[in-house]
Write an enzyme that holds these catalytic residues in place. Structure first.
Site, PDB file in Angstrom:
ATOM      1  N   GLU A 171     -11.869 -40.395  29.173  1.00  0.00           N
ATOM      2  CA  GLU A 171     -13.517 -39.870  30.138  1.00  0.00           C
ATOM      3  C   GLU A 171     -13.166 -39.962  31.330  1.00  0.00           C
ATOM      4  O   GLU A 171     -11.811 -40.268  32.361  1.00  0.00           O
ATOM      5  CB  GLU A 171     -14.627 -40.380  30.279  1.00  0.00           C
ATOM      6  CG  GLU A 171     -14.590 -42.193  30.500  1.00  0.00           C
ATOM      7  CD  GLU A 171     -15.544 -42.824  29.437  1.00  0.00           C
ATOM      8  OE1 GLU A 171     -16.755 -43.065  30.132  1.00  0.00           O
ATOM      9  OE2 GLU A 171     -16.130 -42.827  28.286  1.00  0.00           O
ATOM     10  N   CYS A 210     -14.518 -37.868  38.904  1.00  0.00           N
ATOM     11  CA  CYS A 210     -14.623 -38.376  38.379  1.00  0.00           C
ATOM     12  C   CYS A 210     -12.849 -38.961  37.806  1.00  0.00           C
ATOM     13  O   CYS A 210     -13.118 -38.798  36.481  1.00  0.00           O
ATOM     14  CB  CYS A 210     -14.923 -40.189  38.314  1.00  0.00           C
ATOM     15  SG  CYS A 210     -14.937 -41.612  38.545  1.00  0.00           S
ATOM     16  N   CYS A 213      -9.287 -50.601  29.441  1.00  0.00           N
ATOM     17  CA  CYS A 213      -8.949 -51.572  31.169  1.00  0.00           C
ATOM     18  C   CYS A 213      -9.360 -53.398  30.803  1.00  0.00           C
ATOM     19  O   CYS A 213      -9.587 -53.486  30.403  1.00  0.00           O
ATOM     20  CB  CYS A 213      -9.986 -51.517  32.195  1.00  0.00           C
ATOM     21  SG  CYS A 213      -9.923 -52.807  34.000  1.00  0.00           S
ATOM     22  N   CYS A 215     -14.372 -56.769  33.635  1.00  0.00           N
ATOM     23  CA  CYS A 215     -15.824 -56.689  35.415  1.00  0.00           C
ATOM     24  C   CYS A 215     -16.897 -56.293  33.919  1.00  0.00           C
ATOM     25  O   CYS A 215     -16.698 -55.677  32.726  1.00  0.00           O
ATOM     26  CB  CYS A 215     -15.724 -55.892  35.493  1.00  0.00           C
ATOM     27  SG  CYS A 215     -13.933 -55.907  36.464  1.00  0.00           S
ATOM     28  N   CYS A 227     -19.290 -53.453  32.747  1.00  0.00           N
ATOM     29  CA  CYS A 227     -18.004 -52.171  32.978  1.00  0.00           C
ATOM     30  C   CYS A 227     -17.947 -52.239  31.553  1.00  0.00           C
ATOM     31  O   CYS A 227     -17.485 -53.189  30.728  1.00  0.00           O
ATOM     32  CB  CYS A 227     -17.013 -52.296  33.480  1.00  0.00           C
ATOM     33  SG  CYS A 227     -16.263 -50.469  33.830  1.00  0.00           S
ATOM     34  N   GLY A 257      -9.875 -48.158  33.898  1.00  0.00           N
ATOM     35  CA  GLY A 257      -8.835 -48.302  34.163  1.00  0.00           C
ATOM     36  C   GLY A 257      -9.269 -48.765  35.396  1.00  0.00           C
ATOM     37  O   GLY A 257      -9.853 -48.764  36.144  1.00  0.00           O
ATOM     38  N   GLU A 258      -8.205 -50.007  36.343  1.00  0.00           N
ATOM     39  CA  GLU A 258      -7.800 -50.480  37.824  1.00  0.00           C
ATOM     40  C   GLU A 258      -6.438 -50.068  38.232  1.00  0.00           C
ATOM     41  O   GLU A 258      -5.765 -49.905  37.641  1.00  0.00           O
ATOM     42  CB  GLU A 258      -7.698 -51.261  37.300  1.00  0.00           C
ATOM     43  CG  GLU A 258      -7.090 -52.786  38.661  1.00  0.00           C
ATOM     44  CD  GLU A 258      -7.957 -51.939  40.041  1.00  0.00           C
ATOM     45  OE1 GLU A 258      -7.017 -51.515  41.047  1.00  0.00           O
ATOM     46  OE2 GLU A 258      -9.168 -52.758  39.876  1.00  0.00           O
ATOM     47  N   SER A 302     -14.354 -52.973  44.563  1.00  0.00           N
ATOM     48  CA  SER A 302     -15.339 -53.639  43.836  1.00  0.00           C
ATOM     49  C   SER A 302     -15.992 -54.250  44.386  1.00  0.00           C
ATOM     50  O   SER A 302     -15.045 -55.242  44.031  1.00  0.00           O
ATOM     51  CB  SER A 302     -15.187 -53.271  42.488  1.00  0.00           C
ATOM     52  OG  SER A 302     -15.096 -51.429  42.148  1.00  0.00           O
ATOM     53  N   LEU A 303     -16.814 -55.313  45.035  1.00  0.00           N
ATOM     54  CA  LEU A 303     -17.117 -56.159  45.739  1.00  0.00           C
ATOM     55  C   LEU A 303     -18.115 -57.162  44.917  1.00  0.00           C
ATOM     56  O   LEU A 303     -17.202 -57.966  44.357  1.00  0.00           O
ATOM     57  CB  LEU A 303     -17.254 -56.375  46.527  1.00  0.00           C
ATOM     58  CG  LEU A 303     -17.549 -57.718  48.271  1.00  0.00           C
ATOM     59  CD1 LEU A 303     -16.274 -58.160  47.753  1.00  0.00           C
ATOM     60  CD2 LEU A 303     -18.534 -57.558  49.334  1.00  0.00           C
ATOM     61  N   CYS A 363     -19.296 -45.538  33.462  1.00  0.00           N
ATOM     62  CA  CYS A 363     -17.284 -45.545  33.074  1.00  0.00           C
ATOM     63  C   CYS A 363     -17.278 -46.076  31.805  1.00  0.00           C
ATOM     64  O   CYS A 363     -18.023 -47.531  31.343  1.00  0.00           O
ATOM     65  CB  CYS A 363     -16.859 -46.301  34.046  1.00  0.00           C
ATOM     66  SG  CYS A 363     -16.463 -45.716  36.092  1.00  0.00           S
TER      67      CYS A 363
END
Length: 354
Positions: A97, A110, A117, A121, A124, A164-165, A219-220, A338
C-alpha cells in the site's frame, strides 16, 4: 511474475547500468538515455510506446528484459481531507500500500519498501503478518509512477515510511533513491525525500557515509530503553544512546537536521516526565520532533493521547528549546495507519497475501 524469470528488471537499472547493458548488446550508448527517459520521465508501461527505438531493438528488449508494472486494485479517498490510500498488486501477486497526501507545500506520497515488515513494532499494522520479502527499486518507483498516472499530479515529496523498514532493505532503497533523483528521469531533489527507520544502527552509519541530502527520521517513540523494548523489539538490539550517536554521525556527514518521530500512546509514553526526558535526550542536537497521536488498530489495545495532553507535551518540549510539530492526521477514515488496508485485504482472502 513467471514471464519475468530469467529476464532483467530494466526499471531497476541505474543510468550507468543501462548504458553498460546497451553496449553489451552492441547498441550505441545513447540508447540508454532514450530508454531511461521513456521509463522514468515519460513513465511508459510497455516497450511499444518507445517510438524512437527500432522495432528490432524493442523486440530484443521484450525478449530479455521486463518493465516491472504494478496495478492499483483498490483506491480509497478520504472524505475528510482528500487523502488517497492505494492498494497495489505486484507482478507476483503480493500486495502493498501507498498513501497520497496533498499539502500546501505540494503532494506527498508515503511508499512501502517491503511486503510486510519484520520489525514487530506493537502499534503498527504493517508488521502483524511479518515480512514476506523486500521490494525491488522498480517496485518502489512504480508506486510513485502509478500514483502520478492516476492522479495526474506530480509528486514533490516522498516518505519511505509505509509498510517495511527501509534500512532492512538497504541496497534496494539506495538504488531507488539514485533512480528517483536522476536528472534524466523523475529528477526529484534528495532534500524532498524522508527515510524513516526504527533504528538499524550499522546502516545509519552506512547511509551517512553516502552523504545523501535526504532527511533521516528516527522512529523513537520512547525516552527509556526499558519502555522502548515493550513497544519496539529493535530496542533489544540497539539502545537509544547508540541510535543518537549514529544520528550525530549522520548530521556530521550530511549537515541534515534529524527528525525524531514520537508516537504518543495513552498511558504508555505521554507523561510530562517523558517530555522532559525527551528534551534532555535531544538537547544540543540539531533535531526536530514530530509528535504523532497514535492511529489505533483493531489488533492492539493502544489508545491515542487526547489532544489536550498532546499540546501539553509539545509545550514542554518547546519550553526546553526543542523544535517540535504535531503531525496532522491524514486519512483516518480510510484505514490511514500503515498496513491497515493491506491487512484488511489479506484477511478477506483468508489470511493469504496472494
Amino acid at each position: 511474475m513467471s514471464e519475468s524469470i530469467n529476464k532483467v528488471d530494466i526499471l531497476s537499472m541505474t543510468y550507468g547500468e543501462l548504458e553498460e547493458y546497451f553496449l553489451n548488446i552492441n547498441e550505441k550508448s545513447f540508447r540508454a538515455k532514450q530508454t531511461f527517459k521513456w521509463l522514468h520521465s515519460d513513465r511508459v508501461k510497455t516497450y511499444d510506446e518507445m517510438s524512437n527505438l527500432s522495432k528490432n531493438l524493442r523486440e530484443i528488449l521484450k525478449e530479455n528484459t521486463y518493465i516491472n508494472n504494478i496495478e492499483a486494485i483498490d483506491v480509497l479517498t478520504s472524505k475528510e481531507d482528500g487523502t488517497k490510500k492505494f492498494l497495489f498488486e505486484l507482478m507476483d501477486g503480493n500486495v502493498i500500500e501507498s498513501v497520497f497526501m496533498r499539502y500546501h507545500h505540494g503532494n506527498s506520497v508515503c511508499i512501502s519498501t517491503q511486503v510486510g515488515c519484520a520489525m514487530g513494532c506493537k502499534f503498527c499494522a504493517s508488521t502483524l503478518d511479518g515480512l514476506t520479502r523486500n521490494l525491488t527499486a522498480s517496485e518502489m518507483l512504480s508506486q510513485i509512477y502509478e500514483i502520478t498516472r492516476i492522479t495526474g499530479e506530480r509528486i514533490s515529496n516522498i516518505v519511505l515510511m509505509g509498510s517495511g523498514e527501509p534500512l532492512h532493505n538497504y541496497d534496494n532503497v539506495l538504488k531507488f533513491i539514485e533512480l528517483i533523483t536522476d536528472e534524466n528521469g523523475y529528477n526529484l531533489s534528495g532534500r524532498n525525500i524522508t527515510l524513516s527507520t526504527c533504528g538499524i544502527v550499522p546502516n545509519i552509519y552506512k547511509l551517512a557515509d553516502c552523504k545523501l541530502q535526504i532527511t533521516l527520521a528516527i522512529s523513537l517513540h520512547s525516552t527509556t530503553d526499558e519502555r522502548r523494548k515493550t513497544l519496539m523489539p529493535i530496542a533489544n538490539k540497539y539502545s537509544i544512546d547508540e541510535i543518537l550517536k549514529a544520528t550525530d554521525y549522520f548530521f556530521e556527514q550530511t549537515g541534515r537536521r534529524i527528525s525524531f518521530e514520537y508516537c504518543l500512546v495513552a498511558n504508555e509514553n505521554d507523561t510530562m516526565e517523558d517530555a522532559n526526558r525527551l528534551s534532555k535526550l535531544l538537547n544540543g542536537r540539531n533535531a526536530h520532533v514530530n509528535l504523532i497521536p497514535v492511529n489505533p488498530i483493531k489488533e492492539r489495545d493502544f489508545k491515542s493521547t487526547n489532544m489536550e495532553f498532546v499540546h501539553k507535551f509539545k509545550n514542554v518540549l518547546e519550553k526546553n528549546g526543542i523544535n517540535v510539530t504535531i503531525r496532522r492526521e491524514m486519512g483516518r477514515d480510510i484505514n490511514g495507519a500503515c498496513g491497515q488496508l493491506r491487512k484488511s485485504y489479506i484477511d478477506s482472502k483468508g489470511g493469504k497475501n496472494r
